[in-house]
Motif scaffolding. Structure first.
Motif, PDB file in Angstrom:
ATOM      1  N   SER A  83      64.791 105.215  56.324  1.00  0.00           N
ATOM      2  CA  SER A  83      65.312 104.699  57.597  1.00  0.00           C
ATOM      3  C   SER A  83      64.345 103.735  58.274  1.00  0.00           C
ATOM      4  O   SER A  83      64.626 103.245  59.364  1.00  0.00           O
ATOM      5  CB  SER A  83      65.621 105.859  58.546  1.00  0.00           C
ATOM      6  N   GLU A  84      63.190 103.498  57.627  1.00  0.00           N
ATOM      7  CA  GLU A  84      62.147 102.609  58.132  1.00  0.00           C
ATOM      8  C   GLU A  84      61.546 103.092  59.450  1.00  0.00           C
ATOM      9  O   GLU A  84      61.115 102.307  60.280  1.00  0.00           O
ATOM     10  CB  GLU A  84      62.657 101.172  58.249  1.00  0.00           C
ATOM     11  N   TYR A  85      61.489 104.416  59.619  1.00  0.00           N
ATOM     12  CA  TYR A  85      60.882 104.998  60.812  1.00  0.00           C
ATOM     13  C   TYR A  85      59.403 105.284  60.591  1.00  0.00           C
ATOM     14  O   TYR A  85      58.644 105.404  61.549  1.00  0.00           O
ATOM     15  CB  TYR A  85      61.586 106.288  61.215  1.00  0.00           C
ATOM     16  N   ILE A  86      59.010 105.449  59.335  1.00  0.00           N
ATOM     17  CA  ILE A  86      57.607 105.667  59.008  1.00  0.00           C
ATOM     18  C   ILE A  86      57.228 104.811  57.805  1.00  0.00           C
ATOM     19  O   ILE A  86      58.094 104.336  57.067  1.00  0.00           O
ATOM     20  CB  ILE A  86      57.295 107.153  58.681  1.00  0.00           C
ATOM     21  N   THR A  87      55.927 104.634  57.642  1.00  0.00           N
ATOM     22  CA  THR A  87      55.409 104.032  56.415  1.00  0.00           C
ATOM     23  C   THR A  87      54.332 104.960  55.879  1.00  0.00           C
ATOM     24  O   THR A  87      53.702 105.714  56.635  1.00  0.00           O
ATOM     25  CB  THR A  87      54.799 102.632  56.641  1.00  0.00           C
ATOM     26  N   SER A  88      54.152 104.914  54.576  1.00  0.00           N
ATOM     27  CA  SER A  88      53.090 105.701  53.959  1.00  0.00           C
ATOM     28  C   SER A  88      52.250 104.772  53.100  1.00  0.00           C
ATOM     29  O   SER A  88      52.758 103.831  52.494  1.00  0.00           O
ATOM     30  CB  SER A  88      53.670 106.840  53.118  1.00  0.00           C
ATOM     31  N   VAL A  89      50.956 105.050  53.103  1.00  0.00           N
ATOM     32  CA  VAL A  89      50.003 104.260  52.329  1.00  0.00           C
ATOM     33  C   VAL A  89      49.121 105.240  51.569  1.00  0.00           C
ATOM     34  O   VAL A  89      48.589 106.182  52.161  1.00  0.00           O
ATOM     35  CB  VAL A  89      49.135 103.375  53.253  1.00  0.00           C
ATOM     36  N   LYS A  90      48.996 105.011  50.281  1.00  0.00           N
ATOM     37  CA  LYS A  90      48.137 105.864  49.449  1.00  0.00           C
ATOM     38  C   LYS A  90      46.779 105.188  49.321  1.00  0.00           C
ATOM     39  O   LYS A  90      46.689 104.022  48.962  1.00  0.00           O
ATOM     40  CB  LYS A  90      48.773 106.058  48.081  1.00  0.00           C
ATOM     41  N   ARG A  91      45.728 105.921  49.681  1.00  0.00           N
ATOM     42  CA  ARG A  91      44.352 105.438  49.521  1.00  0.00           C
ATOM     43  C   ARG A  91      43.584 106.520  48.780  1.00  0.00           C
ATOM     44  O   ARG A  91      43.365 107.609  49.325  1.00  0.00           O
ATOM     45  CB  ARG A  91      43.717 105.147  50.871  1.00  0.00           C
ATOM     46  N   GLY A  92      43.220 106.206  47.547  1.00  0.00           N
ATOM     47  CA  GLY A  92      42.562 107.208  46.719  1.00  0.00           C
ATOM     48  C   GLY A  92      43.538 108.327  46.442  1.00  0.00           C
ATOM     49  O   GLY A  92      44.671 108.094  46.028  1.00  0.00           O
ATOM     50  N   SER A  93      43.122 109.544  46.704  1.00  0.00           N
ATOM     51  CA  SER A  93      44.001 110.688  46.465  1.00  0.00           C
ATOM     52  C   SER A  93      44.761 111.110  47.724  1.00  0.00           C
ATOM     53  O   SER A  93      45.533 112.062  47.685  1.00  0.00           O
ATOM     54  CB  SER A  93      43.180 111.868  45.945  1.00  0.00           C
ATOM     55  N   ALA A  94      44.544 110.402  48.831  1.00  0.00           N
ATOM     56  CA  ALA A  94      45.182 110.773  50.102  1.00  0.00           C
ATOM     57  C   ALA A  94      46.315 109.817  50.455  1.00  0.00           C
ATOM     58  O   ALA A  94      46.265 108.624  50.153  1.00  0.00           O
ATOM     59  CB  ALA A  94      44.153 110.781  51.223  1.00  0.00           C
ATOM     60  N   THR A  95      47.338 110.362  51.101  1.00  0.00           N
ATOM     61  CA  THR A  95      48.449 109.562  51.617  1.00  0.00           C
ATOM     62  C   THR A  95      48.397 109.622  53.135  1.00  0.00           C
ATOM     63  O   THR A  95      48.253 110.701  53.714  1.00  0.00           O
ATOM     64  CB  THR A  95      49.799 110.117  51.113  1.00  0.00           C
ATOM     65  N   TYR A  96      48.510 108.454  53.762  1.00  0.00           N
ATOM     66  CA  TYR A  96      48.463 108.352  55.221  1.00  0.00           C
ATOM     67  C   TYR A  96      49.809 107.884  55.744  1.00  0.00           C
ATOM     68  O   TYR A  96      50.457 107.012  55.154  1.00  0.00           O
ATOM     69  CB  TYR A  96      47.351 107.392  55.652  1.00  0.00           C
TER      70      TYR A  96
END
Length: 111
Positions: free
Chosen positions: A59-72
């Motif tokens: 729904s484009e309400y959030i974005t996620s970004v993977k950096r290393g082993s973590a997702t933000y």
């Protein structure tokens, strides 16, 4: 899916997604939170949280970004706007039952 005027957004209205969005909305615009931190805050299983995050991301309400082993995770401008509209609509729906919000007594402590 855009709700009609006076209707609660069904994407946000699901209890788990409302908890996710309200938590993300408590962050400053553009701030991120780690998936594992959000999971702990909300006391949700990884699978359950992922399911709700996918719906919010679609729904484009959030974005996620993977950096290393973590997702933000970040609440998008669209998501923040949808949440503000949700809160406004909810207040207008509840106002007949609880009365208008009294700006001079925001804690509702006066009789």
């Amino acid at each position: 899916m855009t709700p009609r005027a006076g209707e609660l957004d069904p994407v946000i209205h699901a209890q788990a997604r409302l908890r996710v969005v309200s938590t993300l909305a408590s962050l400053s615009a553009g701030d991120q939170i780690a998936f594992t931190r959000l999971q702990k805050l909300l006391d949700m299983t990884p699978g359950n949280l992922i399911t709700h995050l996918r719906k919010l991301e679609t729904s484009e309400y959030i974005t996620s970004v993977k950096r290393g082993s973590a997702t933000y995770l970040t609440l998008t401008t669209r998501g923040r706007s949808a949440f503000e509209e949700y809160v406004s609509t909810l207040r207008s729906l509840l106002e007949p039952a609880v009365g208008p919000e009294d700006a001079s007594d925001p804690e509702g402590t006066r009789p």
